[in-house]
Design an enzyme around this catalytic site. Sequence first.
Site, mmCIF file in Angstrom:
data_model
loop_
_atom_site.group_PDB
_atom_site.id
_atom_site.type_symbol
_atom_site.label_atom_id
_atom_site.label_comp_id
_atom_site.label_asym_id
_atom_site.label_seq_id
_atom_site.Cartn_x
_atom_site.Cartn_y
_atom_site.Cartn_z
ATOM 1 N N HIS A 213 5.391 -3.308 -5.891
ATOM 2 C CA HIS A 213 4.366 -4.310 -5.551
ATOM 3 C C HIS A 213 3.531 -4.576 -6.807
ATOM 4 C CE1 HIS A 213 0.601 -5.722 -3.619
ATOM 5 N NE2 HIS A 213 1.314 -5.948 -2.536
ATOM 6 N N ASP B 88 3.157 5.380 -4.528
ATOM 7 C CA ASP B 88 2.506 4.316 -3.770
ATOM 8 C C ASP B 88 2.963 4.457 -2.318
ATOM 9 O OD1 ASP B 88 1.872 2.013 -2.439
ATOM 10 O OD2 ASP B 88 2.592 0.639 -3.986
ATOM 11 N N GLN C 269 3.056 1.600 2.244
ATOM 12 C CA GLN C 269 3.892 1.219 3.391
ATOM 13 C C GLN C 269 4.423 2.423 4.150
ATOM 14 O OE1 GLN C 269 4.157 -1.702 4.639
ATOM 15 N NE2 GLN C 269 3.349 -2.961 2.978
ATOM 16 N N LYS D 96 -3.491 -0.535 6.541
ATOM 17 C CA LYS D 96 -2.057 -0.627 6.880
ATOM 18 C C LYS D 96 -1.643 0.494 7.831
ATOM 19 C CE LYS D 96 -0.772 -2.685 2.416
ATOM 20 N NZ LYS D 96 -0.446 -4.072 2.697
ATOM 21 N N CYS E 94 4.227 -10.239 -3.220
ATOM 22 C CA CYS E 94 3.681 -9.520 -4.389
ATOM 23 C C CYS E 94 4.749 -8.699 -5.094
ATOM 24 C CB CYS E 94 2.497 -8.629 -4.001
ATOM 25 S SG CYS E 94 1.054 -9.561 -3.545
HETATM 26 C C1 LIG Z 1 3.962 -1.265 -1.454
HETATM 27 C C2 LIG Z 1 2.547 -1.752 -1.564
HETATM 28 N N1 LIG Z 1 1.760 -1.282 -2.534
HETATM 29 C C3 LIG Z 1 0.486 -1.662 -2.670
HETATM 30 C C4 LIG Z 1 -0.064 -2.586 -1.816
HETATM 31 C C5 LIG Z 1 -1.496 -2.982 -2.011
HETATM 32 O O1 LIG Z 1 -2.269 -2.545 -0.921
HETATM 33 P P1 LIG Z 1 -3.792 -3.002 -0.792
HETATM 34 O O2 LIG Z 1 -3.788 -4.497 -0.883
HETATM 35 O O3 LIG Z 1 -4.196 -2.486 0.549
HETATM 36 O O4 LIG Z 1 -4.537 -2.373 -1.905
HETATM 37 C C6 LIG Z 1 0.706 -3.125 -0.800
HETATM 38 C C7 LIG Z 1 0.156 -4.169 0.081
HETATM 39 O O5 LIG Z 1 0.858 -4.947 0.653
HETATM 40 C C8 LIG Z 1 2.042 -2.692 -0.662
HETATM 41 O O6 LIG Z 1 2.826 -3.170 0.299
#
Ligand SMILES: Cc1ncc(COP(=O)(O)O)c(C=O)c1O
Length: 414
Positions: A127, A205, A208, A231, A369
């Site tokens: 992402h 990370d 998800q 999430k 993203c």
């Molecule tokens: C794999 C992954 N990493 C990071 C993020 C970023 O999360 P946040 O916008 O809650 O900081 C997301 C959000 O969709 C994501 O799916």
Amino acid sequence: MKSSAHAPDWAALRADFPILDQTVHGRPLIYLDNGATTQKPRAVIAALSRYYERDNANVHRAIHELSSRATTAYEAARARVARFINAPSAEEIIFTRGTTESLNLVAYVFTPRLHRGDAILLTEMEHHSNLVPWQLLAQRTGAKLLFVPVTGDEGLLDLSGLDDLLGRNVKLFAFTHVSNTLGTINPVAELCARARRHGVISVVDAAQSAGHLLLDVQALGCDFLAFSGHKMAGPTGIGVLYGRHALLESLDPFQGGGEMISSVQFEQSAWNKVPHKFEAGTPDIAGAVGLHAAMDYLDEIGRAAIARHDEELARDACKRLREIPGIRLLGPPRERGAIVSFALPGIHAHDVVTFADQEGVALRGGHHCTQPLLRKLGVPATTRASFYLYNTPAEVVRLAEVISEAAKFFGARD
Ligand SMILES: Cc1ncc(COP(=O)(O)O)c(C=O)c1O
């Protein structure tokens, strides 16, 4: 909630989410955008209201009763996060705004430790939140970025060259647990172990995965792990960074301000102990309280049961969608997270999502993203359905019907 850890009553659980009980464009809402954010159960909404109605005050700064209650609640949430991910100590839990801020924090505090000639290893499925902060770190330090390749539409990491990559002066290896575009579940424990053998720091990370899979940072063997409350049935604005205690102790602060100091003089300051050293300013106290309620809620159901439920829905969705002529499904055929991404040839994902919205089905269309990944796969955008504990098999059937109707509608117009 009417459920037990062994046999969740999914229909009763659905009733815990008031937002789901509505129609959109005259159709019952089918919310399948859980990868972007999940809905909140009454238990979380009530915890937020109760906190603001009874306990609201600033933390750590006053001696009065409300401040003491707010501080107790905030620190109880920290201890609950530690239990949720099996961290050895609550001192290893830093509250942030979310995954993005957690990852930026790590990338920022490593600035003094990286130099020209060093490398940061990522994967091609990250992402933007787990890519751009490292690009900035690379720009600040002269380090370069390396990438573990993705195999193709089946969306697995090609690990054949991993040891070679890790051996190229890599200092940090940051990767996602579950891909938000492909649904791939990466072998985190193996990746962390291989990183450790090369003396490389691992950053996971878990945006998800935190709300869907059991997470045990000790079993995973990671150095850092990041996730977002929103999430995983919790509020927006609160997230977590887990970091190994010795590492956190050795790093300089992220932001400066109140709370993160032990003493301040005009010219210089001394830092508070971890984790407070990394939490400058007034934190999202209510968010932490809401996240605490969300973790209790998820664990009362059982994360293993949630994972099975989500995975079954994703598998069924893949099976049904695959029957649509010409559809291109991305991601692994087996063992995927709660995410299904696909492209219909000649039809833009935004059109598909707009069509589905008219039927009350909330999907997401775009690059999610992960622009470099989609560019590599040669798809400008995909439509994504992502599932959570309140979604039902009947909703998956309806999803497949709506996508099939969209394919015919737009296909007929081509
Ligand atoms: C794999 C992954 N990493 C990071 C993020 C970023 O999360 P946040 O916008 O809650 O900081 C997301 C959000 O969709 C994501 O799916």
